[in-house]
Design a protein around this motif. Structure first.
Motif, PDB file in Angstrom:
ATOM      1  N   LEU A 155       0.843  -1.199   0.000  1.00  0.00           N
ATOM      2  CA  LEU A 155       0.000   0.000   0.000  1.00  0.00           C
ATOM      3  C   LEU A 155       0.874   1.244   0.000  1.00  0.00           C
ATOM      4  O   LEU A 155       1.938   1.277   0.631  1.00  0.00           O
ATOM      5  N   MET A 156       0.421   2.262  -0.733  1.00  0.00           N
ATOM      6  CA  MET A 156       1.082   3.570  -0.642  1.00  0.00           C
ATOM      7  C   MET A 156       0.059   4.589  -0.150  1.00  0.00           C
ATOM      8  O   MET A 156      -1.105   4.577  -0.555  1.00  0.00           O
ATOM      9  N   ILE A 157       0.536   5.447   0.747  1.00  0.00           N
ATOM     10  CA  ILE A 157      -0.339   6.412   1.403  1.00  0.00           C
ATOM     11  C   ILE A 157       0.181   7.808   1.099  1.00  0.00           C
ATOM     12  O   ILE A 157       1.376   8.094   1.267  1.00  0.00           O
ATOM     13  N   VAL A 158      -0.714   8.677   0.653  1.00  0.00           N
ATOM     14  CA  VAL A 158      -0.363  10.057   0.332  1.00  0.00           C
ATOM     15  C   VAL A 158      -1.378  10.973   1.023  1.00  0.00           C
ATOM     16  O   VAL A 158      -2.574  10.653   1.081  1.00  0.00           O
ATOM     17  N   ARG A 159      -0.885  12.082   1.540  1.00  0.00           N
ATOM     18  CA  ARG A 159      -1.794  13.062   2.160  1.00  0.00           C
ATOM     19  C   ARG A 159      -1.923  14.261   1.238  1.00  0.00           C
ATOM     20  O   ARG A 159      -0.927  14.919   0.885  1.00  0.00           O
ATOM     21  N   LEU A 160      -3.158  14.527   0.821  1.00  0.00           N
ATOM     22  CA  LEU A 160      -3.470  15.654  -0.031  1.00  0.00           C
ATOM     23  C   LEU A 160      -4.330  16.651   0.749  1.00  0.00           C
ATOM     24  O   LEU A 160      -4.886  16.326   1.803  1.00  0.00           O
ATOM     25  N   GLU A 161      -4.419  17.834   0.191  1.00  0.00           N
ATOM     26  CA  GLU A 161      -5.418  18.758   0.717  1.00  0.00           C
ATOM     27  C   GLU A 161      -6.796  18.256   0.282  1.00  0.00           C
ATOM     28  O   GLU A 161      -6.986  17.932  -0.900  1.00  0.00           O
ATOM     29  N   PRO A 162      -7.756  18.112   1.203  1.00  0.00           N
ATOM     30  CA  PRO A 162      -9.080  17.604   0.807  1.00  0.00           C
ATOM     31  C   PRO A 162      -9.683  18.360  -0.374  1.00  0.00           C
ATOM     32  O   PRO A 162     -10.406  17.780  -1.195  1.00  0.00           O
ATOM     33  N   SER A 163      -9.364  19.644  -0.496  1.00  0.00           N
ATOM     34  CA  SER A 163      -9.916  20.429  -1.602  1.00  0.00           C
ATOM     35  C   SER A 163      -9.316  20.042  -2.948  1.00  0.00           C
ATOM     36  O   SER A 163      -9.873  20.361  -3.997  1.00  0.00           O
ATOM     37  N   ASP A 164      -8.171  19.345  -2.932  1.00  0.00           N
ATOM     38  CA  ASP A 164      -7.523  18.925  -4.182  1.00  0.00           C
ATOM     39  C   ASP A 164      -8.067  17.597  -4.711  1.00  0.00           C
ATOM     40  O   ASP A 164      -7.770  17.220  -5.848  1.00  0.00           O
ATOM     41  N   ILE A 165      -8.829  16.890  -3.907  1.00  0.00           N
ATOM     42  CA  ILE A 165      -9.347  15.582  -4.323  1.00  0.00           C
ATOM     43  C   ILE A 165     -10.572  15.793  -5.195  1.00  0.00           C
ATOM     44  O   ILE A 165     -11.576  16.384  -4.767  1.00  0.00           O
ATOM     45  N   LYS A 166     -10.509  15.286  -6.439  1.00  0.00           N
ATOM     46  CA  LYS A 166     -11.568  15.508  -7.421  1.00  0.00           C
ATOM     47  C   LYS A 166     -12.633  14.412  -7.407  1.00  0.00           C
ATOM     48  O   LYS A 166     -13.790  14.666  -7.734  1.00  0.00           O
ATOM     49  N   ASP A 167     -12.225  13.175  -7.065  1.00  0.00           N
ATOM     50  CA  ASP A 167     -13.146  12.039  -7.133  1.00  0.00           C
ATOM     51  C   ASP A 167     -13.906  11.912  -5.814  1.00  0.00           C
ATOM     52  O   ASP A 167     -13.309  11.873  -4.731  1.00  0.00           O
ATOM     53  N   LYS A 168     -15.262  11.849  -5.888  1.00  0.00           N
ATOM     54  CA  LYS A 168     -16.070  11.817  -4.668  1.00  0.00           C
ATOM     55  C   LYS A 168     -15.832  10.556  -3.858  1.00  0.00           C
ATOM     56  O   LYS A 168     -15.712  10.601  -2.626  1.00  0.00           O
ATOM     57  N   ARG A 169     -15.743   9.394  -4.518  1.00  0.00           N
ATOM     58  CA  ARG A 169     -15.527   8.171  -3.761  1.00  0.00           C
ATOM     59  C   ARG A 169     -14.160   8.186  -3.101  1.00  0.00           C
ATOM     60  O   ARG A 169     -14.005   7.732  -1.968  1.00  0.00           O
ATOM     61  N   GLU A 170     -13.170   8.728  -3.801  1.00  0.00           N
ATOM     62  CA  GLU A 170     -11.849   8.833  -3.193  1.00  0.00           C
ATOM     63  C   GLU A 170     -11.897   9.684  -1.937  1.00  0.00           C
ATOM     64  O   GLU A 170     -11.261   9.367  -0.920  1.00  0.00           O
ATOM     65  N   LEU A 171     -12.675  10.759  -1.990  1.00  0.00           N
ATOM     66  CA  LEU A 171     -12.795  11.630  -0.824  1.00  0.00           C
ATOM     67  C   LEU A 171     -13.504  10.913   0.319  1.00  0.00           C
ATOM     68  O   LEU A 171     -13.105  11.019   1.486  1.00  0.00           O
ATOM     69  N   ASP A 172     -14.560  10.142  -0.012  1.00  0.00           N
ATOM     70  CA  ASP A 172     -15.300   9.411   1.017  1.00  0.00           C
ATOM     71  C   ASP A 172     -14.443   8.334   1.667  1.00  0.00           C
ATOM     72  O   ASP A 172     -14.622   8.001   2.843  1.00  0.00           O
TER      73      ASP A 172
END
Length: 355
Positions: A251-268
């Motif tokens: 697994l790879m884990i990355v921390r983004l700004e929530p506002s940068d996430i475009k895909d709704k399921r990815e955000l959920d």
């Protein structure tokens, strides 16, 4: 003093080539002392003059074809009867795989019996009378083509294929069954995967453990823009199945700004911008490891497949066929990151059963 004689004075006339008895079918050209030896007189086989002997040969050929069929059935049955890891002792070979030995013996017998049956059939029952045919031009004349067709029909008639029904039927059976050995060999390309490709070591409640420190991860351990590699809780490097399991669960884990996430399921499926994706490239299974912080792109070093981690890890470039699978994560009551289940789809390269 003895008188000298010529070299041919002591040779009788009957020993001269022109006076020798010619063989069957020989021709002597006028003025040519060298005789064409021709063909010897034809000698009939016992099967040509004794129908009982012909029947015996027919039964032998049929027996060989039948034995080939039984060997083919034995070849297929060997896959069921012998486990792949069963080792037996056979003198003088020593310890060998029971499966390999049975497959080799049965397939060898099946092929040998077809060949031996065909040879015995040709040598004892088909016509063996020698025929002389002069060479002809490459472009055959209509008369030659008609002769070839007539010869073929005559050969088919002399083979007695229509009259020797026992041979015909057993030969067809042997030839039809022996290709099944090749079909069954496809199974030996590897064990059937079943649904193993659809499941990994991730389950609901499994903690995300840092591969480098071997410690469970908290959200505060992951900085914005950083890339961290993780494994499931309980999976240790000294485990016998470690390599097989980590090949699917890496697994790879990355921390983004929530506002940068475009895909709704990815955000959920993320936690405070922390997203977790499979590390296994969907092209040929190389480990994805090159991360571009500014673009949120991750690159596979093997064939340059590029994925956008801010948009569901969709493919931007390269030969990969589909996005990297995402793992649904959250934080437990103790403040550690944990999985909410397994990947929603198989990880790694595509395969024909994949939807």
């Amino acid at each position: 003093m003895s008188s000298e004689t010529g070299p041919d004075e002591n040779v009788s006339d009957e020993n001269l080539p022109a006076e020798q008895e010619t063989a069957h079918g020989a021709e002597v050209a006028e003025g040519d002392p060298f005789v064409d030896p021709g063909l010897p007189p034809h000698e009939h086989r016992i099967q040509d003059i004794d129908e009982r002997a012909a029947k015996r040969s027919e039964r032998v050929v049929a027996f060989l074809f039948t034995l080939s069929m039984l060997a083919t059935v034995g070849f297929i049955a060997s896959f069921v009867a012998f486990p792949i890891d069963e080792i037996i002792y056979v003198w003088p070979l020593g310890h060998i795989s029971a499966l390999n030995l049975s497959l080799g013996l049965t397939l060898g017998v099946a092929l040998f019996c077809i060949g031996a049956g065909a040879v015995h059939w040709a040598r004892t029952l088909m016509s063996d009378e020698e025929m002389v045919d002069e060479r002809h031009a490459v472009a055959a004349t209509p008369e030659v083509r008609e002769k070839v067709i007539a010869d073929f029909k005559q050969g088919a008639k002399e083979s007695a294929l229509g009259r020797r029904k026992l041979i015909r039927n057993t030969m067809f059976g042997a030839v039809a069954l022996v290709p099944l050995s090749g079909v069954v060999l496809l199974r030996d390309l590897g064990p059937l995967p079943g649904d193993k490709l659809r499941h990994t070591a991730w389950k609901k409640g499994k903690l995300l453990v840092n591969e480098n420190t071997n410690e469970p991860l908290r959200p505060e351990d992951i900085a914005v823009g950083s890339l961290t590699f993780a494994k499931p809780e309980g999976l240790e490097e000294d485990d016998e199945e470690f390599q097989k399991e980590i090949a699917k669960a890496a697994l790879m884990i990355v921390r983004l700004e929530p506002s940068d996430i475009k895909d709704k399921r990815e955000l959920d499926w993320s936690h405070e911008g922390i997203v977790a994706f499979s590390k296994i490239c969907t092209h040929v299974g190389c480990p994805v490891s090159l991360y571009e912080q500014q673009t949120h792109h991750v690159l596979c070093p093997c064939h340059q497949s590029t994925f956008d981690l801010s948009d569901g890890a969709r493919v931007l470039f390269g030969p990969a066929g589909h996005p990297l699978p995402q793992l649904d994560i959250s934080v437990n009551k103790d403040g550690y990151l944990e999985a909410q289940g397994d990947f929603a789809e198989p990880v790694g390269p595509a395969f024909w059963e994949r939807g």
